[in-house]
Design a protein around this motif. Structure first.
Motif, mmCIF file in Angstrom:
data_model
loop_
_atom_site.group_PDB
_atom_site.id
_atom_site.type_symbol
_atom_site.label_atom_id
_atom_site.label_comp_id
_atom_site.label_asym_id
_atom_site.label_seq_id
_atom_site.Cartn_x
_atom_site.Cartn_y
_atom_site.Cartn_z
ATOM 1 N N GLY A 64 0.825 -1.187 -0.015
ATOM 2 C CA GLY A 64 -0.063 0.040 -0.010
ATOM 3 C C GLY A 64 0.813 1.287 0.038
ATOM 4 N N VAL A 65 0.239 2.184 -0.487
ATOM 5 C CA VAL A 65 0.878 3.616 -0.483
ATOM 6 C C VAL A 65 0.290 4.517 0.528
ATOM 7 C CG1 VAL A 65 1.488 3.417 -2.782
ATOM 8 C CG2 VAL A 65 -0.431 4.578 -2.357
ATOM 9 N N ASP A 66 -0.652 4.087 1.164
ATOM 10 C CA ASP A 66 -1.268 4.941 2.126
ATOM 11 C C ASP A 66 -0.814 4.507 3.659
ATOM 12 O OD1 ASP A 66 -2.580 2.503 1.936
ATOM 13 O OD2 ASP A 66 -4.536 3.476 1.853
ATOM 14 N N THR A 67 0.275 4.106 3.693
ATOM 15 C CA THR A 67 0.800 3.383 5.006
ATOM 16 C C THR A 67 1.798 4.156 5.737
ATOM 17 O OG1 THR A 67 2.518 1.938 3.965
ATOM 18 C CG2 THR A 67 -0.088 0.965 4.008
ATOM 19 N N TYR A 70 5.400 3.273 3.916
ATOM 20 C CA TYR A 70 5.600 3.930 2.532
ATOM 21 C C TYR A 70 5.953 5.369 2.948
ATOM 22 C CZ TYR A 70 5.001 5.740 -2.311
ATOM 23 O OH TYR A 70 5.061 6.375 -3.167
ATOM 24 N N ALA A 71 5.205 6.076 3.772
ATOM 25 C CA ALA A 71 5.407 7.443 4.222
ATOM 26 C C ALA A 71 7.076 7.582 4.591
ATOM 27 C CB ALA A 71 4.415 7.959 5.290
ATOM 28 N N ASN A 106 2.602 -5.233 3.364
ATOM 29 C CA ASN A 106 3.334 -4.147 2.658
ATOM 30 C C ASN A 106 4.820 -4.227 3.042
ATOM 31 O OD1 ASN A 106 0.977 -2.323 2.238
ATOM 32 N ND2 ASN A 106 0.786 -2.497 4.365
ATOM 33 N N ASP A 159 5.351 14.530 4.044
ATOM 34 C CA ASP A 159 4.287 14.882 3.096
ATOM 35 C C ASP A 159 4.887 15.104 1.920
ATOM 36 O OD1 ASP A 159 5.525 17.390 3.916
ATOM 37 O OD2 ASP A 159 3.672 17.584 5.228
#
Length: 159
Positions: A64-67, A70-71, A106, A159
């Motif tokens: 996932g890129v919303d984890t 990944y951040a 992930n 961000d």
């Protein structure tokens, strides 16, 4: 890709048998049986026998890129490689990460690489090497990722 091909031993004799080895990389969502069926349909010759040899493994899941993972990777990339564009992609090669698929969905496969007009990378080719001037950045990336991932947060932007 066909990585090995064996056939007759003389130019003037038609061989009774030929063998080929194909190294297949599965896309996420495609299983080994589906790939074998696709090859069978594409070859469309009952004389050709297909089998799976050696270590065969399914494609690992898409991370996932919303984890938070990944951040973290994205933040460390941006900090270590200022101006880098961070975008998700698929790794074409099979990596050892497949062994961790039971631990987490992930799993991020990232290898730092700096491409310039004079060096675009040459992994797994003749004269494989890393540019010396970028080597310190690679070390910084991994040491920062490990420290940040272990909880030694330094306030990286996410961000």
């Amino acid at each position: 890709a066909i990585t090995r091909f064996a056939r007759g031993v003389q130019d003037t004799v038609i061989p009774g048998r030929a063998t080929a080895v194909a190294n297949i990389r599965l896309l996420p969502g495609c299983s080994i049986p589906q790939a074998m069926q696709h090859l069978t349909d594409a070859i469309d010759d009952p004389r050709v026998k297909l089998s799976v040899r050696g270590r065969a493994s399914e494609a690992p899941p898409v991370a996932g890129v919303d984890t938070a993972g990944y951040a973290l990777v994205s933040a460390v990339i941006r900090t270590t490689f200022p101006g880098a564009l961070v975008v998700p992609s698929i790794t074409a090669g099979t990596t050892d990460i497949r062994h961790y698929a039971r631990v987490s969905r992930n799993l991020y496969r990232f290898v730092p690489s700096v491409s310039t007009r004079t060096f675009s990378g040459n992994g797994h080719r003749t004269d494989e090497r890393l540019p010396v001037e970028n080597y310190q950045q690679y070390l910084t990336f991994y040491s920062t990722l490990i420290r940040e991932g272990a909880g030694a947060h330094s306030g990286l932007p996410t961000d």
